[in-house]
Scaffold this motif. Structure first.
Motif, PDB file in Angstrom:
ATOM      1  N   ARG A   7      -6.227  -1.896  -1.493  1.00 14.14           N
ATOM      2  CA  ARG A   7      -5.577  -2.225  -0.227  1.00 14.14           C
ATOM      3  C   ARG A   7      -4.127  -1.773  -0.287  1.00 14.14           C
ATOM      4  O   ARG A   7      -3.493  -1.791  -1.344  1.00 14.14           O
ATOM      5  CB  ARG A   7      -5.631  -3.730   0.055  1.00 14.14           C
ATOM      6  CG  ARG A   7      -7.000  -4.349  -0.100  1.00 14.14           C
ATOM      7  CD  ARG A   7      -7.979  -3.854   0.937  1.00 14.14           C
ATOM      8  NE  ARG A   7      -8.057  -4.791   2.044  1.00 14.14           N
ATOM      9  CZ  ARG A   7      -8.716  -4.535   3.166  1.00 14.14           C
ATOM     10  NH1 ARG A   7      -9.292  -3.377   3.341  1.00 14.14           N
ATOM     11  NH2 ARG A   7      -8.767  -5.434   4.119  1.00 14.14           N
ATOM     12  N   THR A   8      -3.597  -1.367   0.868  1.00 20.71           N
ATOM     13  CA  THR A   8      -2.219  -0.911   0.942  1.00 20.71           C
ATOM     14  C   THR A   8      -1.490  -1.660   2.040  1.00 20.71           C
ATOM     15  O   THR A   8      -1.993  -1.786   3.161  1.00 20.71           O
ATOM     16  CB  THR A   8      -2.152   0.604   1.232  1.00 20.71           C
ATOM     17  OG1 THR A   8      -2.819   1.318   0.201  1.00 20.71           O
ATOM     18  CG2 THR A   8      -0.694   1.071   1.296  1.00 20.71           C
ATOM     19  N   VAL A   9      -0.299  -2.157   1.708  1.00 23.25           N
ATOM     20  CA  VAL A   9       0.542  -2.875   2.659  1.00 23.25           C
ATOM     21  C   VAL A   9       1.804  -2.062   2.901  1.00 23.25           C
ATOM     22  O   VAL A   9       2.418  -1.550   1.954  1.00 23.25           O
ATOM     23  CB  VAL A   9       0.909  -4.274   2.109  1.00 23.25           C
ATOM     24  CG1 VAL A   9       1.973  -4.929   2.975  1.00 23.25           C
ATOM     25  CG2 VAL A   9      -0.324  -5.151   2.039  1.00 23.25           C
ATOM     26  N   LEU A  10       2.181  -1.919   4.175  1.00 24.74           N
ATOM     27  CA  LEU A  10       3.447  -1.289   4.531  1.00 24.74           C
ATOM     28  C   LEU A  10       4.485  -2.389   4.712  1.00 24.74           C
ATOM     29  O   LEU A  10       4.306  -3.290   5.536  1.00 24.74           O
ATOM     30  CB  LEU A  10       3.302  -0.481   5.819  1.00 24.74           C
ATOM     31  CG  LEU A  10       4.608   0.048   6.440  1.00 24.74           C
ATOM     32  CD1 LEU A  10       5.315   1.009   5.491  1.00 24.74           C
ATOM     33  CD2 LEU A  10       4.328   0.702   7.795  1.00 24.74           C
ATOM     34  N   ALA A  25       5.911  -8.366  -5.652  1.00 21.24           N
ATOM     35  CA  ALA A  25       4.958  -9.473  -5.501  1.00 21.24           C
ATOM     36  C   ALA A  25       3.571  -8.956  -5.134  1.00 21.24           C
ATOM     37  O   ALA A  25       2.562  -9.431  -5.664  1.00 21.24           O
ATOM     38  CB  ALA A  25       5.462 -10.456  -4.447  1.00 21.24           C
ATOM     39  N   PHE A  26       3.503  -8.003  -4.223  1.00 17.81           N
ATOM     40  CA  PHE A  26       2.203  -7.434  -3.862  1.00 17.81           C
ATOM     41  C   PHE A  26       1.590  -6.678  -5.032  1.00 17.81           C
ATOM     42  O   PHE A  26       0.380  -6.730  -5.259  1.00 17.81           O
ATOM     43  CB  PHE A  26       2.342  -6.511  -2.646  1.00 17.81           C
ATOM     44  CG  PHE A  26       2.330  -7.228  -1.336  1.00 17.81           C
ATOM     45  CD1 PHE A  26       1.193  -7.873  -0.882  1.00 17.81           C
ATOM     46  CD2 PHE A  26       3.471  -7.260  -0.538  1.00 17.81           C
ATOM     47  CE1 PHE A  26       1.181  -8.551   0.331  1.00 17.81           C
ATOM     48  CE2 PHE A  26       3.476  -7.928   0.676  1.00 17.81           C
ATOM     49  CZ  PHE A  26       2.327  -8.575   1.115  1.00 17.81           C
ATOM     50  N   GLY A  27       2.430  -5.985  -5.798  1.00 13.85           N
ATOM     51  CA  GLY A  27       1.925  -5.264  -6.966  1.00 13.85           C
ATOM     52  C   GLY A  27       1.286  -6.202  -7.971  1.00 13.85           C
ATOM     53  O   GLY A  27       0.237  -5.893  -8.543  1.00 13.85           O
ATOM     54  N   VAL A  31      -2.112  -5.297  -4.974  1.00 12.34           N
ATOM     55  CA  VAL A  31      -2.066  -4.622  -3.676  1.00 12.34           C
ATOM     56  C   VAL A  31      -0.981  -3.553  -3.719  1.00 12.34           C
ATOM     57  O   VAL A  31       0.176  -3.832  -4.049  1.00 12.34           O
ATOM     58  CB  VAL A  31      -1.777  -5.619  -2.537  1.00 12.34           C
ATOM     59  CG1 VAL A  31      -1.722  -4.903  -1.194  1.00 12.34           C
ATOM     60  CG2 VAL A  31      -2.832  -6.718  -2.515  1.00 12.34           C
ATOM     61  N   ALA A  32      -1.332  -2.317  -3.381  1.00 12.21           N
ATOM     62  CA  ALA A  32      -0.352  -1.233  -3.342  1.00 12.21           C
ATOM     63  C   ALA A  32       0.548  -1.404  -2.123  1.00 12.21           C
ATOM     64  O   ALA A  32       0.161  -2.013  -1.123  1.00 12.21           O
ATOM     65  CB  ALA A  32      -1.056   0.119  -3.290  1.00 12.21           C
ATOM     66  N   SER A  33       1.764  -0.871  -2.194  1.00  7.12           N
ATOM     67  CA  SER A  33       2.680  -0.990  -1.061  1.00  7.12           C
ATOM     68  C   SER A  33       3.441   0.305  -0.849  1.00  7.12           C
ATOM     69  O   SER A  33       3.695   1.065  -1.778  1.00  7.12           O
ATOM     70  CB  SER A  33       3.672  -2.144  -1.268  1.00  7.12           C
ATOM     71  OG  SER A  33       4.505  -1.908  -2.395  1.00  7.12           O
ATOM     72  N   VAL A  34       3.781   0.554   0.403  1.00 13.61           N
ATOM     73  CA  VAL A  34       4.703   1.614   0.790  1.00 13.61           C
ATOM     74  C   VAL A  34       5.801   0.934   1.599  1.00 13.61           C
ATOM     75  O   VAL A  34       5.629  -0.187   2.079  1.00 13.61           O
ATOM     76  CB  VAL A  34       4.011   2.724   1.605  1.00 13.61           C
ATOM     77  CG1 VAL A  34       3.040   3.494   0.745  1.00 13.61           C
ATOM     78  CG2 VAL A  34       3.291   2.141   2.819  1.00 13.61           C
ATOM     79  N   GLU A  35       6.949   1.614   1.763  1.00 11.40           N
ATOM     80  CA  GLU A  35       8.098   0.968   2.377  1.00 11.40           C
ATOM     81  C   GLU A  35       8.664   1.803   3.514  1.00 11.40           C
ATOM     82  O   GLU A  35       8.531   3.032   3.536  1.00 11.40           O
ATOM     83  CB  GLU A  35       9.202   0.723   1.338  1.00 11.40           C
ATOM     84  CG  GLU A  35       8.787  -0.179   0.184  1.00 11.40           C
ATOM     85  CD  GLU A  35       9.922  -0.369  -0.821  1.00 11.40           C
ATOM     86  OE1 GLU A  35      11.044   0.111  -0.541  1.00 11.40           O
ATOM     87  OE2 GLU A  35       9.678  -0.982  -1.877  1.00 11.40           O
TER      88      GLU A  35
END
Length: 236
Positions: A7-10, A25-27, A31-35
């Motif tokens: 899953r990826t969260v922006l 925190a998501f990592g 959960v992967a994240s982009v900014e």
């Protein structure tokens, strides 16, 4: 927190510290994240990355989070949105929900709370909302495809957010029952989440408005002082 698929969260916030803290925190939660640092960059990131959820600050330069939400929904993009707000104001919260957001958190917040609320939304979008409706529901002119997370009225698709769809699916799974706001909150978020009745009412209004645009006037009934239940949906 574990998910069957990556899953990826922006994360959209003009404060780099908040982006870093939430990304960490998501990592830790897998959960992967982009900014993105502003609203314009957020719209570009959504188009490029197709995230599973957007954590969206309201107060940002160039384009605020409310306008980002408006534009995404106007384009028919139903990506779940979790608003971050620096103002503890119920009107702002409800406005965000009415625009098509799935939830909100007020600053200052605990990163664990943001991840928990995001996780609740991601879990709803990762699996059918109601076990009894795994192969879909048909009730009058209403049809729900829980595998594809699609709602239809008289054959025409009605685009709903994850939370709106989950709310309608919960009602459709027990069409003869009146569900209180507390029950609906537990069905959507799980026990222990601080969600106001007014937020549930906002989601209900959104569902009704979207179906009314397709000619549906009776998709959800209100029982004053008790809660909500599925309406006749065009059935005699």
């Amino acid at each position: 927190m574990a998910y069957p698929l990556p899953r990826t969260v922006l994360i959209v916030d003009d404060d780099p510290h908040i982006r870093h803290v939430l990304g960490f925190a998501f990592g830790k939660a897998g959960v992967a994240s982009v900014e993105a640092a502003d609203g314009e960059a957020a719209l570009i990131a959504v188009a490029r990355s197709a995230p599973d959820l957007v954590v969206l600050d309201i107060n940002m330069p160039r384009m605020d989070g409310l306008e980002v939400c408006r534009r995404l929904r106007a384009d028919g993009n139903a990506v779940p949105i979790l608003f971050l707000s620096s103002r503890d104001d119920e009107i702002d919260r409800v406005l965000g929900i009415e625009l098509g957001a799935d939830d909100y958190v007020v600053k200052p917040f605990s990163p664990r709370e943001v991840v928990a609320r995001a996780g609740a939304i991601l879990r709803r979008s990762a699996a059918p909302a109601v076990q009894a409706a795994e192969i879909g529901v048909t009730h009058g002119l209403l049809r729900l495809d829980t595998a594809g997370w699609q709602a239809f009225w008289a054959g025409a698709e009605v685009v709903l957010t994850v939370t709106e769809f989950s709310l309608l699916a919960a009602l459709a799974a027990a069409p003869q029952r009146i569900l209180s706001r507390d029950v609906l909150i537990d069905r959507l978020h799980g026990p222990g989440f601080a969600v106001t009745d007014r937020t549930i009412d906002s989601h209900i209004r959104n569902v009704r408005r979207k179906f009314a645009e397709c000619g549906a006037r009776d998709v959800i009934e209100t029982r004053a002082g008790i809660g909500y239940r599925l309406g006749p949906c065009g059935r005699e």
